[in-house]
Design an enzyme around this catalytic site. Structure first.
Site: not given
Ligand code: ADP
Ligand code: MG
Length: 573
Positions: A217, A438, A482, A552, A554
């Site tokens: 990715h 997310s 999560g 981070d 998210g």
């Molecule tokens: P992906 O990881 O599927 O590419 P996104 O990029 O939209 O999705 O989101 C990434 C964000 O998701 C991370 O920065 C983090 O904040 C959050 N995240 C990832 N895994 C978890 C988890 N297990 N619990 C809570 N938040 C998580």
């Protein structure tokens, strides 16, 4: 760099439509992806593969006799939504159960997991095998945490062949697990990949260097080393792969040299030659290899080497015939039966009569709609930055995903049905359109918020204490779903302090506006502080060191939304 495109937002759909039209004899487009154009033998297992787009021929290109029955196709590098996975599985189901196969990424696990629950509740025997072949993404003792890369192809092939010969779901599942156990991959990147519509790659590899341990990715590799000859590269990759083998290794292995998108096939053959030499020297017999682009990463310059340590049952299935748009093997598979195409896509259930909210409840909903729109504005403005932040150690899609989610939520939010109904519809729309980790977690949060807020009563507002308690429950739901804890460097690290500040402020009985402003400040500080953490969850985990010093994504987007919400209230006081 994408040179042929219309609107970047429609790129995935445009490509999938073209693909389905070009292979109309092989696949049929359904809502959420594609299924075979020809029917499965009644009672056989439907192997349903999937993940984000940008990996062709994974995933749509491997649908056909001897491989997958259907492919779920998400946005670029983003897990598909639960709704997509459910609908493709429904369309592919031939009565023998559904086996979901996908790479081990948090977003896919959440969304496919929901689809699996839904199928089971409807009596379909749905199962999942996660693919975890990438040896760079976690140590051997933590194999279950590894991500899936080119090994996806191997597991699809083995399970697809087992399903084709009529094995039942227990057996197809067992063989898929077994294939995954015995498949290991390590890759190298020479240059990054660029999203359709973007003018710069997600990451770059310094001039003269190469990055070992790339993801699919656009996640960069885990260590940068100077570029060397193909012979040296083969020695490096094979050396690591020979140190990471199943307990009973054997001495026969399938070798796959996979191109990531923009390495020429001649170069791949050079690498294959050198890999073969290394393996022969180590006493390994190379069996039925594949050299080509099997699991790509848009236009990434890179290659990976996969070893599948064979035993008799795997060798038989690997050798079986397959006939898909992107991959053919062996003698033609028996002509498809003329039986009508399997289970039609369920038409969506008739919309239940729309409850009409009381005037007070409608006012509460309109109030919340203003907040959601404020969130939409800030995410629209910050999308590119959030994507860049996610590209540091993740896959660069956080801005795209948040934007798709919040746009869909705003569109679905209808104050006429009242606050809880409107929020629930917004949550469903967020998950459906955004996919990704997310997307699943924001939908979880909004759904829980909706169910925890006091139901429509005669009041047009929510008290600070009610709000604090509902937000606390929503954050609990995210933690539960999560599986992250504080300090794992996720959105939870900003959400929890936000909820705590709300609770403390509500007890102290400050007004709702200062309460939300203080809480937003706490969330912002906490999000900034995540820069000092190493990620323990999600796609950024394998690149923990690289993530140090950057907050981070998210947590950052959550803090932005919290701040926008507070500001909106201040301005509309
Ligand atoms: P992906 O990881 O599927 O590419 P996104 O990029 O939209 O999705 O989101 C990434 C964000 O998701 C991370 O920065 C983090 O904040 C959050 N995240 C990832 N895994 C978890 C988890 N297990 N619990 C809570 N938040 C998580
Ligand atoms: Mg991401």
């Amino acid at each position: 760099m994408t040179r042929i495109a219309n609107d970047p937002d429609t790129f995935v759909d445009d490509a999938l439509e073209g693909f389905a039209a070009a292979h109309a004899d092989a696949v049929r487009r359904v809502d959420g992806g594609v299924v075979r154009a020809t029917s499965l033998a009644p009672g056989s297992v439907a192997v349903v593969v999937g993940g984000g787009s940008g990996h062709y021929p994974a995933f749509a290109g491997v649908v056909g006799p001897g491989m997958a029955a259907g492919a779920v196709c998400g946005n670029i590098f983003t897990s598909p939504s639960a709704g997509q996975a459910y609908r493709v599985a429904r369309a592919a189901d031939a009565g023998g159960g559904v086996l979901f196969l996908f790479g081990n990424y948090a977003g896919d696990v959440l969304h496919f997991g929901d689809a699996q629950d839904r199928l089971r509740a409807e009596g379909v025997d749905a199962r999942t095998v996660l693919i975890t072949d990438d040896i760079a993404s976690a140590p051997i003792a933590e194999r279950a945490r590894r991500r899936g890369i080119a090994g996806d192809f191997v597991v699809f092939k083995i399970a697809g062949a087992a399903a084709e010969r009529g094995d039942d779901i227990d057996e197809v599942e067992r063989l898929a697990r077994h294939a995954n156990e015995r498949t290991r991959t390590l890759g190298v990147a020479f240059g990054g990949c660029t999203f359709p519509g973007a003018d710069a790659p997600l990451f770059t590899v310094p001039e003269g260097m190469m990055s070992i341990g790339l993801g699919i990715h656009g996640e960069p590799g885990i260590r940068d080393v100077p570029r060397t000859s193909s012979r040296e590269l083969a020695r490096m990759l094979v050396g690591d792969l020979l140190h990471d083998v199943p307990e009973t290794r054997g001495d026969r292995a399938v070798v796959i040299v996979n191109g990531l998108g923009s390495v020429s096939h001649e170069e791949l053959f050079v690498l294959f030659r050198d890999v073969s030499v290394e393996l022969r020297a180590a006493g390994v017999t190379v069996v039925q290899p594949e050299v080509g682009d099997l699991v790509t990463s848009l236009d990434m310059a890179g290659a990976s080497v996969t070893l599948v340590w064979l035993d008799d049952e795997l060798e038989l299935l690997w050798a079986a015939a397959a006939d898909t748009p992107a991959y053919r093997k062996g003698a033609a598979v028996p002509a498809p039966s003329s039986r009508a195409v399997a289970a039609p896509i369920e038409s969506p259930p008739a919309a239940p009569p729309r409850p009409v909210a009381t005037p007070d409840d409608r006012r509460r909903a309109e109030y919340a709609q203003g907040l959601l729109r404020a969130a939409q504005d800030v995410i629209t403005a910050a999308a590119a930055d959030l994507g860049a932040l996610d590209a540091v150690a993740g896959d660069g899609d956080h801005g795209v995903g948040m934007r798709a989610g919040v746009d869909a939520a705003v569109a679905a939010f209808d104050p006429e049905v009242g606050l809880r109904g409107a929020l629930t519809a917004a949550a469903d729309a967020w998950s459906e359109r955004a996919g990704g980790t997310s997307g699943a977690l924001w939908a979880t949060a909004l759904r829980r918020l909706a169910s925890e807020l006091p139901s429509a009563d005669e009041r047009s507002s929510v008290t600070p204490a009610e709000l604090a308690s509902a937000v606390g429950a929503a954050v609990d739901a995210v933690a539960e779903r999560g599986g992250a804890v504080i300090g794992d460097k996720t959105m939870l690290d900003a959400m929890r302090p936000y909820a705590d500040a709300l609770r403390a402020g509500a007890t102290a009985d400050v007004g709702i506006r200062p309460l939300l402003t203080d809480a937003a400040r706490a969330a912002t500080a906490a999000a900034e502080a995540t820069a000092g953490l190493r990620p323990a969850k999600g796609r950024a985990r394998p690149l923990a060191e690289r993530s140090l010093g950057h907050p981070d994504p998210g947590a950052t987007s959550f803090a932005l939304i919290a701040t926008a919400v507070a500001r909106h209230l201040e301005q509309n006081a």
